[in-house]
Enzyme design. Structure first.
Site, PDB file in Angstrom:
ATOM      1  N   CYS A  35      37.232  27.633 -34.508  1.00  0.00           N
ATOM      2  CA  CYS A  35      37.768  27.832 -35.655  1.00  0.00           C
ATOM      3  C   CYS A  35      38.424  29.092 -36.024  1.00  0.00           C
ATOM      4  CB  CYS A  35      36.652  27.568 -37.104  1.00  0.00           C
ATOM      5  SG  CYS A  35      37.305  27.948 -38.513  1.00  0.00           S
TER       6      CYS A  35
ATOM      7  N   ARG B 187      53.982  25.510 -12.812  1.00  0.00           N
ATOM      8  CA  ARG B 187      55.090  25.749 -12.352  1.00  0.00           C
ATOM      9  C   ARG B 187      55.845  24.903 -11.199  1.00  0.00           C
ATOM     10  NH1 ARG B 187      52.903  30.224 -13.651  1.00  0.00           N
ATOM     11  NH2 ARG B 187      54.095  31.682 -15.129  1.00  0.00           N
TER      12      ARG B 187
ATOM     13  N   CYS C 229      37.373  22.865 -39.881  1.00  0.00           N
ATOM     14  CA  CYS C 229      35.904  23.351 -39.493  1.00  0.00           C
ATOM     15  C   CYS C 229      34.954  22.713 -40.189  1.00  0.00           C
ATOM     16  CB  CYS C 229      36.064  24.915 -39.533  1.00  0.00           C
ATOM     17  SG  CYS C 229      34.438  25.639 -39.166  1.00  0.00           S
TER      18      CYS C 229
ATOM     19  N   ILE D 129      41.853  27.829 -17.586  1.00  0.00           N
ATOM     20  CA  ILE D 129      41.087  27.380 -18.676  1.00  0.00           C
ATOM     21  C   ILE D 129      40.303  26.271 -18.537  1.00  0.00           C
ATOM     22  CG2 ILE D 129      43.009  28.617 -20.159  1.00  0.00           C
ATOM     23  CD1 ILE D 129      44.175  25.494 -20.623  1.00  0.00           C
TER      24      ILE D 129
ATOM     25  N   CYS E 153      36.542  31.342 -38.839  1.00  0.00           N
ATOM     26  CA  CYS E 153      35.204  31.834 -38.624  1.00  0.00           C
ATOM     27  C   CYS E 153      34.539  31.959 -37.278  1.00  0.00           C
ATOM     28  CB  CYS E 153      34.135  30.872 -39.726  1.00  0.00           C
ATOM     29  SG  CYS E 153      33.870  29.099 -38.969  1.00  0.00           S
TER      30      CYS E 153
ATOM     31  N   HIS F 163      42.525  33.766 -20.356  1.00  0.00           N
ATOM     32  CA  HIS F 163      43.429  33.068 -21.139  1.00  0.00           C
ATOM     33  C   HIS F 163      42.681  32.042 -21.856  1.00  0.00           C
ATOM     34  CE1 HIS F 163      46.666  34.077 -18.131  1.00  0.00           C
ATOM     35  NE2 HIS F 163      46.449  34.772 -19.192  1.00  0.00           N
TER      36      HIS F 163
ATOM     37  N   ASN G 169      47.461  32.790  -1.457  1.00  0.00           N
ATOM     38  CA  ASN G 169      48.100  32.019  -2.290  1.00  0.00           C
ATOM     39  C   ASN G 169      48.851  31.272  -1.370  1.00  0.00           C
ATOM     40  OD1 ASN G 169      48.829  31.579  -4.949  1.00  0.00           O
ATOM     41  ND2 ASN G 169      50.878  32.243  -4.645  1.00  0.00           N
TER      42      ASN G 169
ATOM     43  N   THR H  11      44.348  23.520  -8.440  1.00  0.00           N
ATOM     44  CA  THR H  11      45.511  22.542  -8.102  1.00  0.00           C
ATOM     45  C   THR H  11      44.492  21.658  -6.814  1.00  0.00           C
ATOM     46  OG1 THR H  11      46.464  23.811  -6.407  1.00  0.00           O
ATOM     47  CG2 THR H  11      47.269  23.549  -8.608  1.00  0.00           C
TER      48      THR H  11
END
Length: 256
Positions: free
Chosen positions: A133, A40, A158, A107, A136, A125, A224, A32
């Site tokens: 794909c 959240r 794909c 991510i 495959c 994640h 945190n 962030t």
């Protein structure tokens, strides 16, 4: 800076300097500060572009089109994000040999941008910076998918097998990546210091790793902005902005 914060920073520096094998575990809070929105915070853009569950994605071409629209809308919001102090701090820890790898719930690919290799980042994640794909497993870059999506209104199949393309993230209802989970558990069990940076520790099974490290004898540190459910288990809890806390550590202490 108050004396109590000084003492917390001194304790963190001591734990870092004494550790033989440290593990960094990161959540949305580390990114962030780089401009990547979390899930959240009230008013989060993720609430207007909620990730679509995996089964719904598989079941309908129309839903897949909507999933890609939301994906590109979110990408545009943090396209210019760059690694922050926390990412760079962990990259330094890895390059020093004190930290074999970073475990992340994120991510956004910012750990790789900070200089870590793909092997040095364990992504629980998945990764939103490319697609795969579902049939495959071939990797596809997003620019090509977006160009065709904006031209034709649908994501392309794909190019190798004609299968469904999906962002390489783990959607709700999708199986966790077994190799990443195994590596994360093995690393957790090998460490003597488990350093949580910017995670609310509410998303499982990833959030079980800090407790696993603690039960195995490692020191547990949580940095945190907000309290977490595991604060009572931790050896050290520092609440505040990750960047300012790690900046202070970097300026005041050296690790030998």
């Amino acid at each position: 800076m108050t004396e109590s914060l000084d003492s917390l920073l001194a304790a963190l520096a001591r734990l870092l300097s004494e550790s033989r094998v440290a593990v960094g575990f990161t959540g949305a809070g580390i990114s962030t500060e780089s401009g990547v929105p979390d899930f959240r915070t009230p008013g989060s853009p993720w609430m207007q572009n909620k990730p679509i569950p995996y089964e719904a994605f598989l079941a309908s071409a129309e839903v897949r089109r909507e999933a890609w629209r939301r994906k590109f809308a979110m990408d545009d919001l943090y396209r210019g994000a760059r690694p922050g102090v926390g990412h760079r701090f962990l990259a330094t820890m890895v390059s020093s040999g004190r930290m074999p790898a970073v475990i992340t719930q994120n991510i956004d690919g910012l750990h790789q941008q900070s200089g870590l290799s793909p092997e040095e980042v364990i992504e629980l994640h998945g990764n939103g910076t490319y697609a795969t794909c579902l049939s495959c497993g071939t990797r596809h870059e997003l620019d090509g998918i977006r160009s065709l999506f904006e031209t034709e209104g649908s994501p392309p199949p794909c190019r190798h097998c004609g299968g469904i393309l999906k962002s390489a993230t783990v959607s709700f209802g999708q199986a966790m990546p077994s190799d990443a989970m195994r590596r994360a558990q093995d690393l957790t069990l090998s460490c003597d210091l488990f350093l949580v940076l910017g995670s609310s520790l509410v998303v499982y099974p990833a959030a079980a790793l800090p407790s696993l490290a603690k039960r195995n004898g490692a020191s547990l540190v949580i940095v945190n902005r907000e309290p977490t459910k595991l604060d009572a288990e931790a050896d050290l809890v520092i609440r505040g902005e990750i960047g300012s806390i790690l900046d202070a550590i970097s300026l005041k202490w050296q690790y030998n």
